[in-house]
Design a protein around this motif. Sequence first.
Motif, mmCIF file in Angstrom:
data_model
loop_
_atom_site.group_PDB
_atom_site.id
_atom_site.type_symbol
_atom_site.label_atom_id
_atom_site.label_comp_id
_atom_site.label_asym_id
_atom_site.label_seq_id
_atom_site.Cartn_x
_atom_site.Cartn_y
_atom_site.Cartn_z
ATOM 1 N N ARG A 489 1.685 -1.433 -0.146
ATOM 2 C CA ARG A 489 0.352 -0.013 -0.059
ATOM 3 C C ARG A 489 0.871 0.919 -0.167
ATOM 4 N N GLU A 490 0.709 2.231 -0.078
ATOM 5 C CA GLU A 490 1.061 3.319 -0.267
ATOM 6 C C GLU A 490 1.932 4.080 1.112
ATOM 7 N N GLU A 491 2.823 4.433 1.778
ATOM 8 C CA GLU A 491 3.097 4.933 2.665
ATOM 9 C C GLU A 491 3.214 5.471 3.820
ATOM 10 N N PRO A 509 5.042 0.602 -1.643
ATOM 11 C CA PRO A 509 4.183 0.611 -2.565
ATOM 12 C C PRO A 509 4.098 0.149 -4.137
#
Length: 568
Positions: A489-491, A509
């Motif tokens: 997932r995104e940071e 990511p």
Amino acid sequence: MPQQVVIIGAVALGPKAACRFKRLSPDSKVIMLDRGKRISYGGCGIPYYVSGEVSEVSALQATAFNMVRTPEFFHEVKDVDARPETEVTAIDRKAKTVTARHLLTGKEEAIPYDKLVIATGSSTRKLPIPGFDLPGVHAVNDLEAAEAIKNAVTAGSIGSVAIIGSGFIGLEMAVAFADMWGLDVTVIELFDQILPGVTSPTLAGMAHRHMEEKGVAFRLAEQVKAIEGDGKAQRVVTDKGVVEADMVIVSVGVTPNDALAKAAGLEVSPRGGIIVDEHMRTSDPDIYAGGDCVVVKNLVTDQPMFLPLGSMANRQGRVIGDNLAGGDSSFEGVVGSWCVKLFDLGAAGTGLTLASAKRAGIDAVSTHITAVDRAHFYPEHKLMSLELIAERGTKRVLGLQALGENGDAVVGKVNTVAAMLPGKPKVSAVSNVEVAYSPPFAAAMDILNTVGNVADNILSGKNAGIDVTEFGRLWKQSDLGDAYILDCREEIQGKPLVEKYPGRWHNIPQGQLRERLAEVPRDKNIVLMCNTGARSYEALITLAHMGFKQVVSVEGGMAAVGAAGIEV
């Protein structure tokens, strides 16, 4: 030509067969006998009467037009001679008579028949333990039991309830006691999960956690040894402890009432249940049987199956009514569909679970996804978890189980696959099944299409996954060994967990993975995580293309992990 038809049993199948036959053969006579005080009622509605959602017990006997199905109703409206509190003690096939005894007077009579229907139903399985017959121990098996349970609760004498068994009725009763009455409820289950035999440990764990959050306590993998009390039930003793309770509900399944048929020489399954053909005829062509007392064909395994459901009994009753009148209707079999409401969750299933498929000797795999049940941008979307069971090699769909907050949507997905199963569909049929689409009701790529696509990827070797139960076992280990958890997932989502679990949780990511491959160890087993499994699948494709060999994706992602109650 007019006939005299005798029907033994007047709860579900019996009335349906009687009324259908009389519509087709008005000049014939139907005599319907039942040992109970009340006839023609919806037993599956008992938990909702106990909860108060159904206000009067008579509503469970009422038609859609609010007419109560009493003997007088059947005589005046249906021209059927209904006789409650009358027990059939014997069938004389040669003389074509049944011996009936009126329970209040003891009077017996021999009633002749041209055709006979056996609809004797099932009985609550009895536990061979001390105290089973104590006052305060109830089975949820008829309207009298329902009234006794509700009267005790409304009298204010019940503060705690122990429920033995975590099948459909047991859990529905747990919801009724905890939600509507605020009682302390403990469910005791012999197996190590709730809903044993009908759903997976993963979905069962999600439902278990939800019910615990609502106040229901569970004692799993415990065997009941005795029910004790001074003149009435006060505690349940198990092999692991004691559960104090003011009332005990026993819900450990039912057995088919086939003794009457067996004594008459009709063919009965060694495991219980009258054997019938596709026309619902027994081994005697003048005797039909249906409902909870028969075994039917499982259309997925082609093996005999016992499935005590009121919906099935009603469908079989219509088939029998047709054939009594000279018709040629068939009941081909069942795929085993079910649903249950558990507080805010709906659970449903059809066909085989992974465990039952393996017991049937089928090499099967399970595919789990947790995703939104309608367009993600629609404000009222909710999470839904699906598990699709398919045969390895052939890719034949064997079953589907589902769990979600929008119960109608859950049942809709399961019903779609249930309708497909008799045709022995492949996973591609689920991938491409057409569903009605509008954002308030579904996503453009429906969750049902998605689970078919994921299953196809797994069966084709394009995706490798582990379910959240397996991930949970891995995560609980103090040493992850050669496992390397990589959050795709995104940071903003992954970084907090990296900081919380340094050395155990890693974040790259999915969109940055190609540029940061050097950070991914090649000597570890890579376990990919995202929100639902979509980005982790993309990451798996990237890593596989770059030569990584040991890579798996967590099915359902963090949505499934959260629903299962795994602390991350």
